[in-house]
Design an enzyme around this catalytic site. Structure first.
Site, PDB file in Angstrom:
ATOM      1  N   LYS A 132      -1.212 -27.516 -27.183  1.00 23.91           N
ATOM      2  CA  LYS A 132      -2.439 -27.223 -27.929  1.00 23.91           C
ATOM      3  C   LYS A 132      -2.984 -28.542 -28.429  1.00 23.91           C
ATOM      4  O   LYS A 132      -2.279 -29.263 -29.147  1.00 23.91           O
ATOM      5  CB  LYS A 132      -2.143 -26.335 -29.139  1.00 23.91           C
ATOM      6  CG  LYS A 132      -1.754 -24.927 -28.793  1.00 23.91           C
ATOM      7  CD  LYS A 132      -1.444 -24.159 -30.087  1.00 23.91           C
ATOM      8  CE  LYS A 132      -0.648 -22.910 -29.792  1.00 23.91           C
ATOM      9  NZ  LYS A 132       0.036 -22.416 -30.997  1.00 23.91           N
ATOM     10  N   SER A 188       8.161   3.398  -9.142  1.00 23.00           N
ATOM     11  CA  SER A 188       8.303   3.435 -10.598  1.00 23.00           C
ATOM     12  C   SER A 188       9.411   2.465 -11.011  1.00 23.00           C
ATOM     13  O   SER A 188      10.220   2.060 -10.170  1.00 23.00           O
ATOM     14  CB  SER A 188       8.632   4.853 -11.085  1.00 23.00           C
ATOM     15  OG  SER A 188      10.007   5.105 -10.944  1.00 23.00           O
ATOM     16  N   ASP A 240       0.053  -4.175  -3.997  1.00 21.07           N
ATOM     17  CA  ASP A 240      -1.066  -3.251  -4.206  1.00 21.07           C
ATOM     18  C   ASP A 240      -0.724  -1.827  -3.747  1.00 21.07           C
ATOM     19  O   ASP A 240      -1.329  -1.317  -2.791  1.00 21.07           O
ATOM     20  CB  ASP A 240      -2.348  -3.753  -3.521  1.00 21.07           C
ATOM     21  CG  ASP A 240      -3.602  -3.287  -4.273  1.00 21.07           C
ATOM     22  OD1 ASP A 240      -3.505  -3.054  -5.499  1.00 21.07           O
ATOM     23  OD2 ASP A 240      -4.668  -3.157  -3.650  1.00 21.07           O
ATOM     24  N   GLY A 245      -2.378 -22.841 -20.770  1.00 18.76           N
ATOM     25  CA  GLY A 245      -1.400 -21.808 -20.419  1.00 18.76           C
ATOM     26  C   GLY A 245      -0.238 -22.396 -19.648  1.00 18.76           C
ATOM     27  O   GLY A 245       0.919 -22.060 -19.881  1.00 18.76           O
ATOM     28  N   HIS A 281      -7.321  -5.709  -1.078  1.00 21.66           N
ATOM     29  CA  HIS A 281      -6.070  -4.944  -0.976  1.00 21.66           C
ATOM     30  C   HIS A 281      -4.977  -5.853  -0.405  1.00 21.66           C
ATOM     31  O   HIS A 281      -3.881  -5.968  -0.957  1.00 21.66           O
ATOM     32  CB  HIS A 281      -6.334  -3.764  -0.041  1.00 21.66           C
ATOM     33  CG  HIS A 281      -5.311  -2.663  -0.088  1.00 21.66           C
ATOM     34  ND1 HIS A 281      -4.630  -2.298  -1.224  1.00 21.66           N
ATOM     35  CD2 HIS A 281      -4.858  -1.834   0.897  1.00 21.66           C
ATOM     36  CE1 HIS A 281      -3.813  -1.289  -0.935  1.00 21.66           C
ATOM     37  NE2 HIS A 281      -3.930  -1.005   0.351  1.00 21.66           N
ATOM     38  N   SER A 287       0.828  -1.198   0.000  1.00 24.43           N
ATOM     39  CA  SER A 287       0.000   0.000   0.000  1.00 24.43           C
ATOM     40  C   SER A 287       0.876   1.268   0.000  1.00 24.43           C
ATOM     41  O   SER A 287       1.681   1.437  -0.913  1.00 24.43           O
ATOM     42  CB  SER A 287      -0.944  -0.038   1.205  1.00 24.43           C
ATOM     43  OG  SER A 287      -1.945   0.918   1.067  1.00 24.43           O
ATOM     44  N   ASP A 321      13.163   2.800  -9.879  1.00 21.82           N
ATOM     45  CA  ASP A 321      13.562   2.781  -8.472  1.00 21.82           C
ATOM     46  C   ASP A 321      14.447   1.610  -8.062  1.00 21.82           C
ATOM     47  O   ASP A 321      15.016   1.609  -6.978  1.00 21.82           O
ATOM     48  CB  ASP A 321      12.312   2.816  -7.582  1.00 21.82           C
ATOM     49  CG  ASP A 321      11.515   4.100  -7.787  1.00 21.82           C
ATOM     50  OD1 ASP A 321      12.131   5.105  -8.177  1.00 21.82           O
ATOM     51  OD2 ASP A 321      10.294   4.079  -7.567  1.00 21.82           O
TER      52      ASP A 321
END
Ligand SMILES: *[C@@H]1O[C@H](CO)[C@@H](O)[C@H](O)[C@H]1NC(C)=O
Length: 486
Positions: free
Chosen positions: A436, A191, A175, A431, A263, A151, A194
């Site tokens: 396939k 960002s 988050d 995935g 959160h 946070s 950093d």
């Protein structure tokens, strides 16, 4: 740049090197740095104090290993939340010899939100000073420092990284807070600049950009949006009220959880990656949540997929690249993702929306029956692609059953008994394994599907030959040593 010890003074914005004088002034540090232990993960028993080298030895700091700094966010109570010892314990479980340092900025974090949000600059400075001091003191390689911020703590980590000239090897944003940061400059938020590598989990980004609890925009090298990033499964009001009903007064504390559930899920997803490495969740790069939900983004070519959490491959994707995955509502969170592609033939023109269906998967490892899903559109002679997930590892798919349920509304076509389609092939891409496989009728050309009728049965016809090599490469990447994790 004088008078930098005054808390109200704006930061000298031009500081980019760690040789600046302010970084060795420890007198104004208000944050505390507690080296927690695996034995007592829930209490601060020993503080490492910048400028006082003897505290490093006193706290039994291990010089040979990596260091995690856990940075909390805004708090109403002024106390550590219950996730802190859980994350500390999980880090020690995974890396028993590591140093797990909890940054305590509780006093500044328990103000009115805008005040606490503004304090992230000063706390980021404290953290920058701490890591620079301990790194200089011990000659620790910067590669061994990993900041984990939740946070507001994610922005604290970002600011610290910015002030240390992005030498920190990794920042994980759990988050990162949205309000006041969504449109802020990158020096003031987490960002990609950093740290050497910045990975971010976005789990609560509901609402308009100014209202969202978690930041909506990508702020790292890899930004992952579990379940679309808006809201997490198991965090709905019914679940929380159920908890209140069954636990009485104690359950009332869950009201708080209702607000924080999505959160805080970012932290629990990270803990999951530490504790359940053999059930590693995978995320997939995609341009939109909508495309992901159609199953269109399950490719692993060119680093389009990655592990989430601690074990993530340090790929610096193009800025703004978003990744998605679905999860379960509890730990272990992993699900298996499939794209199902199907072409519906019919003689007469038919068009349906929101059709309830059930699909059953049978594989070499196990089975999962009657997975419900709603097909948004079903038109004659058109191909549909959708995403299917299951928490069971069925292994290599062998048989698939598809059931078209009757919906509540009796339509005219039901009346005339003509809700019928024919399917020649079902293409399923996994995935997790990148295989396939094409499925078809056991006998005859078509599998017939009647609304409200029996399930259509499809058997494996063949595996896409081209996918074999990709599948092998993928296996090497995720399980082998082909892909170095740094
Ligand atoms: C769908 O395609 C089949 C075969 O090409 C054709 O016979 C049929 O008339 C088509 N149905 C519609 C509704 O156009």
């Amino acid at each position: 740049t004088a008078n930098t010890t005054e808390p109200s003074t704006a930061l000298p914005s031009t500081i980019t090197t760690t040789t600046a004088e302010w970084i060795t002034d420890y007198t104004d540090i208000l944050s505390r740095f507690s080296l927690r232990t695996a034995e007592v993960p829930d209490d601060d028993t020993c503080y490492i104090v910048p400028g006082r080298p003897e505290t490093i030895a006193k706290c039994n700091f291990n010089l040979e290993t990596q260091t995690f700094l856990v940075i909390h966010g805004w708090t109403v109570t002024g106390m550590f939340e219950s996730w802190v010892p859980k994350l500390v314990a999980a880090l020690y479980e995974r890396e028993p010899s590591a140093n797990v340092v909890v940054v305590d900025w509780l006093t500044r974090a328990s103000q009115h939100y805008p005040t606490s949000a503004a304090f992230t600059k000063l706390v980021g400075r404290d953290v920058a000073k701490f890591v620079t001091w301990i790194q200089n003191e011990l000659r620790l390689p910067w590669e061994r420092i990993h900041l984990l911020g939740y946070s507001l703590g994610a922005h604290v980590a970002g600011i610290a990284g910015d002030l240390t000239d992005h030498k920190i090897s990794r920042i994980t944003g759990l988050d990162p807070a949205g309000p006041t940061f969504e449109h802020a400059d990158k020096q003031d938020t987490l960002s990609p600049d950093d740290a050497q590598f910045v990975d971010v989990l976005h789990t609560n980004t509901r609402g308009s950009p100014d209202r969202s609890i978690g930041i909506k925009r990508p702020v790292g090298h890899i930004d992952i949006y579990p379940n679309g990033g808006t809201f997490q499964p198991g965090c709905d009001i019914q679940n929380t009220l159920l908890g209140i009903a069954s636990e009485g007064i104690k359950g009332l504390q869950n009201m708080d959880q209702l607000v924080k559930c999505s959160h805080e899920r970012s932290i629990h997803l990270f803990i999951d990656s530490l504790l359940n490495a053999e059930q590693q969740s995978m995320a997939y790069r995609c341009n939109s949540k909508e495309a992901f939900n159609k199953g269109l983004c399950l490719s692993c070519r060119k680093n389009r997929c990655n592990k989430i959490g601690y074990n993530i491959n340090h790929v610096r994707t193009a800025r703004g690249a978003k990744m998605y995955l679905k999860t379960r509502e509890m730990m272990p969170y992993k699900v298996f993702h499939y794209q199902v592609k199907v072409h519906f033939f019919s003689e007469s023109a038919q068009s349906f929306t929101e059709q309830p269906m059930k699909i059953s998967l049978y594989g070499t490892n196990g089975e999962k029956e009657d997975i419900p899903f709603v097909l948004p559109v079903l038109n004659s002679n058109t191909t549909v692609s959708f995403l299917l997930t299951t928490d069971v590892d069925v292994g290599d798919l062998m048989i698939v059953k598809l059931l078209w349920e009757k919906d509540a509304i009796l339509s005219w076509s039901d009346w005339w008994g003509s809700s019928r389609v024919h399917i020649r092939k079902l293409r399923i891409k996994s995935g997790e394994t990148q295989s396939k496989v094409i499925f078809g009728a056991k006998d005859g050309e078509f599998v017939h599907l009647v609304r409200g009728g029996e399930a259509g049965v499809f058997v494996k016809l063949k595996e896409d030959q081209l996918s074999r090599k990709e599948k092998l490469m993928h296996k090497l990447k995720t399980q082998g040593s082909l892909f170095k994790n740094d």
